[in-house]
Design a protein around this motif. Structure first.
Motif, PDB file in Angstrom:
ATOM      1  N   VAL A  28       7.000   0.057 -20.585  1.00  0.00           N
ATOM      2  CA  VAL A  28       6.654   0.640 -19.133  1.00  0.00           C
ATOM      3  C   VAL A  28       5.394  -0.356 -18.756  1.00  0.00           C
ATOM      4  N   THR A  29       5.658  -0.832 -17.418  1.00  0.00           N
ATOM      5  CA  THR A  29       4.795  -1.583 -16.868  1.00  0.00           C
ATOM      6  C   THR A  29       4.499  -0.912 -15.508  1.00  0.00           C
ATOM      7  N   VAL A  30       3.216  -0.231 -15.155  1.00  0.00           N
ATOM      8  CA  VAL A  30       3.021   0.272 -13.972  1.00  0.00           C
ATOM      9  C   VAL A  30       1.980  -0.443 -12.965  1.00  0.00           C
ATOM     10  N   ASN A  31       2.331  -0.538 -11.817  1.00  0.00           N
ATOM     11  CA  ASN A  31       1.483  -1.332 -10.858  1.00  0.00           C
ATOM     12  C   ASN A  31       1.286  -0.444  -9.568  1.00  0.00           C
ATOM     13  N   ASP A  32       0.332   0.346  -9.628  1.00  0.00           N
ATOM     14  CA  ASP A  32       0.242   1.331  -8.399  1.00  0.00           C
ATOM     15  C   ASP A  32      -0.577   1.043  -7.184  1.00  0.00           C
ATOM     16  N   HIS A  33      -0.580   1.330  -6.049  1.00  0.00           N
ATOM     17  CA  HIS A  33      -1.277   0.982  -5.011  1.00  0.00           C
ATOM     18  C   HIS A  33      -1.291   2.219  -4.116  1.00  0.00           C
ATOM     19  N   GLY A  34      -1.383   3.518  -4.713  1.00  0.00           N
ATOM     20  CA  GLY A  34      -1.603   4.630  -4.031  1.00  0.00           C
ATOM     21  C   GLY A  34      -0.488   5.436  -3.720  1.00  0.00           C
ATOM     22  N   ALA A  35       0.620   5.596  -4.521  1.00  0.00           N
ATOM     23  CA  ALA A  35       1.925   6.198  -4.413  1.00  0.00           C
ATOM     24  C   ALA A  35       1.791   7.794  -4.590  1.00  0.00           C
ATOM     25  N   LEU A  36       2.286   8.497  -3.739  1.00  0.00           N
ATOM     26  CA  LEU A  36       2.453   9.898  -3.987  1.00  0.00           C
ATOM     27  C   LEU A  36       3.522  10.105  -5.109  1.00  0.00           C
ATOM     28  N   ASP A  37       3.409  11.457  -5.686  1.00  0.00           N
ATOM     29  CA  ASP A  37       4.146  11.714  -6.831  1.00  0.00           C
ATOM     30  C   ASP A  37       5.578  11.619  -6.549  1.00  0.00           C
TER      31      ASP A  37
ATOM     32  N   ILE B  94       7.972   5.697 -26.135  1.00  0.00           N
ATOM     33  CA  ILE B  94       7.850   5.002 -24.831  1.00  0.00           C
ATOM     34  C   ILE B  94       6.429   4.279 -25.000  1.00  0.00           C
ATOM     35  N   GLU B  95       6.420   3.299 -24.580  1.00  0.00           N
ATOM     36  CA  GLU B  95       5.126   2.341 -24.579  1.00  0.00           C
ATOM     37  C   GLU B  95       4.644   1.724 -23.354  1.00  0.00           C
ATOM     38  N   ILE B  96       3.565   2.421 -22.822  1.00  0.00           N
ATOM     39  CA  ILE B  96       2.778   1.769 -21.365  1.00  0.00           C
ATOM     40  C   ILE B  96       2.117   0.428 -21.771  1.00  0.00           C
ATOM     41  N   VAL B  97       2.770  -0.671 -21.369  1.00  0.00           N
ATOM     42  CA  VAL B  97       2.291  -1.958 -21.853  1.00  0.00           C
ATOM     43  C   VAL B  97       1.314  -2.614 -20.715  1.00  0.00           C
ATOM     44  N   SER B  98       1.400  -1.902 -19.780  1.00  0.00           N
ATOM     45  CA  SER B  98       0.179  -2.461 -18.474  1.00  0.00           C
ATOM     46  C   SER B  98       0.369  -1.171 -17.635  1.00  0.00           C
ATOM     47  N   PHE B  99      -0.876  -0.890 -17.268  1.00  0.00           N
ATOM     48  CA  PHE B  99      -1.091   0.075 -16.135  1.00  0.00           C
ATOM     49  C   PHE B  99      -2.191  -0.157 -15.168  1.00  0.00           C
ATOM     50  N   GLU B 100      -1.804  -0.399 -13.822  1.00  0.00           N
ATOM     51  CA  GLU B 100      -2.803  -0.938 -12.984  1.00  0.00           C
ATOM     52  C   GLU B 100      -2.862   0.025 -11.849  1.00  0.00           C
ATOM     53  N   SER B 101      -3.845   0.199 -11.321  1.00  0.00           N
ATOM     54  CA  SER B 101      -3.820   1.179 -10.176  1.00  0.00           C
ATOM     55  C   SER B 101      -5.286   1.267  -9.231  1.00  0.00           C
ATOM     56  N   SER B 102      -4.966   1.107  -7.938  1.00  0.00           N
ATOM     57  CA  SER B 102      -5.984   1.012  -7.300  1.00  0.00           C
ATOM     58  C   SER B 102      -6.669   2.332  -7.119  1.00  0.00           C
ATOM     59  N   VAL B 103      -6.198   3.397  -7.516  1.00  0.00           N
ATOM     60  CA  VAL B 103      -6.811   4.766  -7.547  1.00  0.00           C
ATOM     61  C   VAL B 103      -6.978   5.249  -9.083  1.00  0.00           C
ATOM     62  N   MET B 104      -7.139   4.365  -9.815  1.00  0.00           N
ATOM     63  CA  MET B 104      -7.258   4.750 -11.465  1.00  0.00           C
ATOM     64  C   MET B 104      -7.978   5.895 -11.789  1.00  0.00           C
ATOM     65  N   ASN B 105      -9.272   5.640 -11.093  1.00  0.00           N
ATOM     66  CA  ASN B 105     -10.574   6.689 -11.494  1.00  0.00           C
ATOM     67  C   ASN B 105      -9.888   8.079 -10.951  1.00  0.00           C
ATOM     68  N   GLN B 106      -9.362   8.201  -9.758  1.00  0.00           N
ATOM     69  CA  GLN B 106      -9.154   9.412  -9.302  1.00  0.00           C
ATOM     70  C   GLN B 106      -7.718  10.047  -9.753  1.00  0.00           C
TER      71      GLN B 106
ATOM     72  N   SER C 166       0.889  -1.312   0.161  1.00  0.00           N
ATOM     73  CA  SER C 166       0.013  -0.085   0.053  1.00  0.00           C
ATOM     74  C   SER C 166       0.751   1.120   0.063  1.00  0.00           C
ATOM     75  N   SER C 167       0.497   2.276  -0.547  1.00  0.00           N
ATOM     76  CA  SER C 167       1.278   3.679  -0.905  1.00  0.00           C
ATOM     77  C   SER C 167       2.495   3.458  -1.496  1.00  0.00           C
ATOM     78  N   ASP C 168       2.595   2.371  -2.394  1.00  0.00           N
ATOM     79  CA  ASP C 168       3.933   2.269  -3.251  1.00  0.00           C
ATOM     80  C   ASP C 168       3.388   1.964  -4.797  1.00  0.00           C
ATOM     81  N   ILE C 169       4.367   1.984  -5.493  1.00  0.00           N
ATOM     82  CA  ILE C 169       4.355   1.785  -6.952  1.00  0.00           C
ATOM     83  C   ILE C 169       5.555   0.911  -7.323  1.00  0.00           C
TER      84      ILE C 169
END
Length: 103
Positions: free
Chosen positions: A64-73, A29-41, A14-17
């Motif tokens: 680039v593969t991104v798997n976010d769990h609410g990380a800050l900038d 740059i190609e983002i091949v996967s982008f997941e986030s628990s806060v995607m809508n916001q 939680s709170s990491d990416i």
């Protein structure tokens, strides 16, 4: 510097990416996967921060593969920078040029 191998940074806590950068043969740059628990916001902001960080580092070709769990900038920036330096294999002499590019 150029990506030579796959570079990964971050965790799935939680709170990491987790950012994974792979060398790409084609230009861009190609983002091949982008997941986030806060995607809508915050999905657009996270994507923009990842792309801006890659731009500041001078990355021209990457998958680039991104798997976010609410990380800050600031965490997003740090994880992109770390994944990039790991992918460039900057650790040959044990030093990384931390903090010089991304502000």
């Amino acid at each position: 510097m150029e990506l030579k191998t796959v570079g990964t940074a971050g965790t799935l806590e939680s709170s990491d990416i987790m950012i994974t950068l792979e060398p790409a043969q084609s230009g861009g740059i190609e983002i091949v996967s982008f997941e986030s628990s806060v995607m809508n916001q915050y999905g657009r902001q996270i994507k923009a921060e990842v792309l801006a960080s890659l731009d500041r580092l001078g990355v021209k070709n990457a998958k680039v593969t991104v798997n976010d769990h609410g990380a800050l900038d600031c965490t997003v920036k740090a994880r992109v920078e770390c994944a990039y330096y790991r992918g460039c294999q900057c650790d040959v002499d044990g030093t990384y040029p931390w903090g010089g590019v991304i502000r």
